[in-house]
Design an enzyme around this catalytic site. Structure first.
Site, PDB file in Angstrom:
ATOM      1  N   SER A 132       0.871  -1.181   0.000  1.00  0.00           N
ATOM      2  CA  SER A 132       0.000   0.000   0.000  1.00  0.00           C
ATOM      3  C   SER A 132       0.907   1.230   0.000  1.00  0.00           C
ATOM      4  O   SER A 132       2.071   1.139   0.418  1.00  0.00           O
ATOM      5  CB  SER A 132      -0.852   0.000   1.270  1.00  0.00           C
ATOM      6  N   TYR A 145      -2.107  -0.489  10.671  1.00  0.00           N
ATOM      7  CA  TYR A 145      -2.175  -0.838   9.236  1.00  0.00           C
ATOM      8  C   TYR A 145      -0.839  -0.493   8.569  1.00  0.00           C
ATOM      9  O   TYR A 145      -0.293  -1.287   7.801  1.00  0.00           O
ATOM     10  CB  TYR A 145      -3.338  -0.101   8.577  1.00  0.00           C
TER      11      TYR A 145
HETATM   12  P1  NDP Z   1     -11.443  -5.981  -0.118  1.00  0.00           P
HETATM   13  O1  NDP Z   1     -11.895  -5.857   1.304  1.00  0.00           O
HETATM   14  O2  NDP Z   1     -12.426  -5.734  -1.193  1.00  0.00           O
HETATM   15  O3  NDP Z   1     -10.766  -7.403  -0.338  1.00  0.00           O
HETATM   16  C1  NDP Z   1      -9.994  -8.036   0.638  1.00  0.00           C
HETATM   17  C2  NDP Z   1      -9.897  -9.502   0.296  1.00  0.00           C
HETATM   18  O4  NDP Z   1      -9.086 -10.148   1.283  1.00  0.00           O
HETATM   19  C3  NDP Z   1     -11.251 -10.196   0.310  1.00  0.00           C
HETATM   20  O5  NDP Z   1     -11.330 -11.050  -0.803  1.00  0.00           O
HETATM   21  C4  NDP Z   1     -11.234 -10.996   1.603  1.00  0.00           C
HETATM   22  O6  NDP Z   1     -11.978 -12.193   1.418  1.00  0.00           O
HETATM   23  C5  NDP Z   1      -9.747 -11.323   1.704  1.00  0.00           C
HETATM   24  N1  NDP Z   1      -9.342 -11.682   3.057  1.00  0.00           N
HETATM   25  C6  NDP Z   1      -9.371 -10.926   4.171  1.00  0.00           C
HETATM   26  N2  NDP Z   1      -8.934 -11.633   5.230  1.00  0.00           N
HETATM   27  C7  NDP Z   1      -8.623 -12.871   4.758  1.00  0.00           C
HETATM   28  C8  NDP Z   1      -8.122 -14.047   5.363  1.00  0.00           C
HETATM   29  N3  NDP Z   1      -7.845 -14.106   6.676  1.00  0.00           N
HETATM   30  N4  NDP Z   1      -7.912 -15.141   4.590  1.00  0.00           N
HETATM   31  C9  NDP Z   1      -8.198 -15.103   3.265  1.00  0.00           C
HETATM   32  N5  NDP Z   1      -8.674 -14.012   2.645  1.00  0.00           N
HETATM   33  C10 NDP Z   1      -8.886 -12.909   3.383  1.00  0.00           C
HETATM   34  O7  NDP Z   1     -10.220  -4.984  -0.233  1.00  0.00           O
HETATM   35  P2  NDP Z   1      -9.189  -4.620  -1.419  1.00  0.00           P
HETATM   36  O8  NDP Z   1      -9.465  -5.340  -2.652  1.00  0.00           O
HETATM   37  O9  NDP Z   1      -9.110  -3.151  -1.425  1.00  0.00           O
HETATM   38  O10 NDP Z   1      -7.843  -5.149  -0.739  1.00  0.00           O
HETATM   39  C11 NDP Z   1      -6.936  -6.051  -1.364  1.00  0.00           C
HETATM   40  C12 NDP Z   1      -5.541  -5.703  -0.878  1.00  0.00           C
HETATM   41  O11 NDP Z   1      -5.191  -4.418  -1.334  1.00  0.00           O
HETATM   42  C13 NDP Z   1      -5.378  -5.672   0.639  1.00  0.00           C
HETATM   43  O12 NDP Z   1      -4.150  -6.270   0.985  1.00  0.00           O
HETATM   44  C14 NDP Z   1      -5.366  -4.190   0.955  1.00  0.00           C
HETATM   45  O13 NDP Z   1      -4.689  -3.898   2.141  1.00  0.00           O
HETATM   46  C15 NDP Z   1      -4.658  -3.656  -0.278  1.00  0.00           C
HETATM   47  N6  NDP Z   1      -4.854  -2.233  -0.563  1.00  0.00           N
HETATM   48  C16 NDP Z   1      -6.095  -1.723  -0.839  1.00  0.00           C
HETATM   49  C17 NDP Z   1      -6.245  -0.375  -1.093  1.00  0.00           C
HETATM   50  C18 NDP Z   1      -7.581   0.239  -1.362  1.00  0.00           C
HETATM   51  O14 NDP Z   1      -7.717   1.474  -1.250  1.00  0.00           O
HETATM   52  N7  NDP Z   1      -8.590  -0.499  -1.743  1.00  0.00           N
HETATM   53  C19 NDP Z   1      -5.093   0.539  -1.107  1.00  0.00           C
HETATM   54  C20 NDP Z   1      -3.848  -0.118  -0.837  1.00  0.00           C
HETATM   55  C21 NDP Z   1      -3.742  -1.438  -0.587  1.00  0.00           C
HETATM   56  P3  NDP Z   1     -12.890 -12.905   2.516  1.00  0.00           P
HETATM   57  O15 NDP Z   1     -13.451 -11.836   3.401  1.00  0.00           O
HETATM   58  O16 NDP Z   1     -13.922 -13.612   1.690  1.00  0.00           O
HETATM   59  O17 NDP Z   1     -11.962 -13.853   3.210  1.00  0.00           O
END
Ligand code: NDP
Length: 240
Positions: A132, A145
Site C-alpha cells: 500500500s 495498518y
Molecule cells: P477488499 O476488502 O475488497 O478485499 C480483501 C480480500 O481479502 C477479500 O477477498 C477478503 O476475502 C480477503 N481476506 C481478508 N482476510 C482474509 C483471510 N484471513 N484469509 C483469506 N482471505 C482474506 O479490499 P481490497 O481489494 O481493497 O484489498 C486487497 C488488498 O489491497 C489488501 O491487501 C489491501 O490492504 C490492499 N490495498 C487496498 C487499497 C484500497 O484502497 N482499496 C489501497 C492499498 C492497498 P474474505 O473476506 O472472503 O476472506
C-alpha cells in the site's frame, strides 16, 4: 496451457478484478478467500476455488498443492488478501492490531514459503505482494495498518534480494485509495466518515480495481528476466 496463477483475497476488490482479468486471458487459477461462495459465483473456467484463511498455513498449502496437482506448479502467487482496520492507538482494540498483522504480514509470509521452494528449484516464478502507499508513508489513524504494510514492503525487498540469484521475481505493489470493501471493516464510524470526506474533498475516485489488476498483470507478463520491484499507483488527485 498457461501456467497456474494463485490469487488470495479473490472474493472482492482487487482480487476479484484480477481473477476475471487473468481468466479472460486463459490462465488456470486458484482463488482463495474465506467467503468461498463469492469465488464460485464468478463461475470461471479452469479455476479451483478454495475456502482458505491465509493465516492457516496448512489450509493454504493444501489448497495450493491441490491446484498444482490439477494445473501444474504455481508460476505466480499474488498475495493480495488483506484487512484495513483503521484506528487511533489511544483506544483501538488490540485484537484489531493482531488481525491486521496476522493477515497482512503472516498471511503473506505463509504464501511465499508455500510456493518459493518449487520456484527456486525451477529457477522461475513470480510472487507479487500487495502492500500500500501506507507501506511507504504514514497516514493518521493508520498506525497498525502502516506497521503491517511497511512490513510487507520490507519483507518483499529482503525476499527479492534473496531470490534474485534463483531468477525468481518478488514484486510489491503499493496502491493508493481505491473503492473496494476494504474501508467497510473499520469499526469506527467517525474514522470511516473522515476517510470518505477526504476522498470527496480531493476528488479521489477515478482509479478503479481494474486499473490495479491490469497493472499487476502487466508487471507479471514482463519477461522473467525483468523485475518491476515496486509499483506505486494512485488516483492522480490523491495528494498524499
Ligand atoms: P477488499 O476488502 O475488497 O478485499 C480483501 C480480500 O481479502 C477479500 O477477498 C477478503 O476475502 C480477503 N481476506 C481478508 N482476510 C482474509 C483471510 N484471513 N484469509 C483469506 N482471505 C482474506 O479490499 P481490497 O481489494 O481493497 O484489498 C486487497 C488488498 O489491497 C489488501 O491487501 C489491501 O490492504 C490492499 N490495498 C487496498 C487499497 C484500497 O484502497 N482499496 C489501497 C492499498 C492497498 P474474505 O473476506 O472472503 O476472506
Amino acid at each position: 496451457m498457461k501456467k497456474l496463477v494463485v490469487i488470495t483475497g479473490a472474493s472482492s476488490g482487487f482480487g476479484k478484478a484480477m481473477a476475471i482479468k487473468f481468466n479472460k486471458d486463459g490462465y488456470p487459477l486458484l482463488l482463495i478467500a474465506r467467503r468461498v461462495e463469492k469465488l464460485t459465483e464468478l463461475n470461471l473456467s479452469n479455476t479451483l476455488c478454495k475456502k482458505v484463511d491465509v493465516t492457516d498455513k496448512k489450509q493454504f498449502e493444501d489448497a495450493v498443492r491441490e491446484a498444482e496437482a490439477k494445473y501444474g506448479k504455481a508460476d505466480l502467487l499474488i498475495n493480495n488478501a488483506g484487512v484495513m482496520l483503521l484506528g487511533n492507538l489511544e483506544n483501538q482494540d488490540a485484537s484489531e492490531w493482531k488481525q491486521m498483522l496476522d493477515v497482512n504480514v503472516l498471511g503473506v509470509l505463509n504464501g511465499m514459503q508455500i510456493v518459493m521452494n518449487d520456484m527456486i528449484a525451477r529457477k522461475c516464478g513470480t510472487i507479487i505482494n500487495v502492500a500500500s502507499v501506507a507501506g511507504v508513508k504514514p497516514f493518521g489513524d493508520h498506525a497498525a495498518y502502516c506497521a503491517s504494510k511497511y512490513g510487507v514492503v520490507g519483507l518483499s525487498e529482503v525476499a527479492r534480494g534473496e531470490l534474485s540469484a534463483h531468477n525468481v521475481r518478488v514484486m510489491r505493489i503499493c496502491p493508493g485509495a481505491v473503492d473496494t470493501e476494504l474501508l467497510s471493516h473499520t469499526s469506527s464510524d467517525q474514522i470511516k466518515a473522515g476517510y470518505q470526506e477526504w476522498k470527496a474533498s480531493t476528488g479521489v475516485g477515478s482509479i478503479t480495481v481494474d486499473d490495479v489488476a491490469s497493472t499487476i498483470k502487466f508487471a507479471y507478463e514482463l519477461p522473467q528476466g525483468v523485475n518491476l520491484r515496486e509499483i506505486q499507483i494512485t488516483d492522480t488527485r490523491q495528494d498524499n
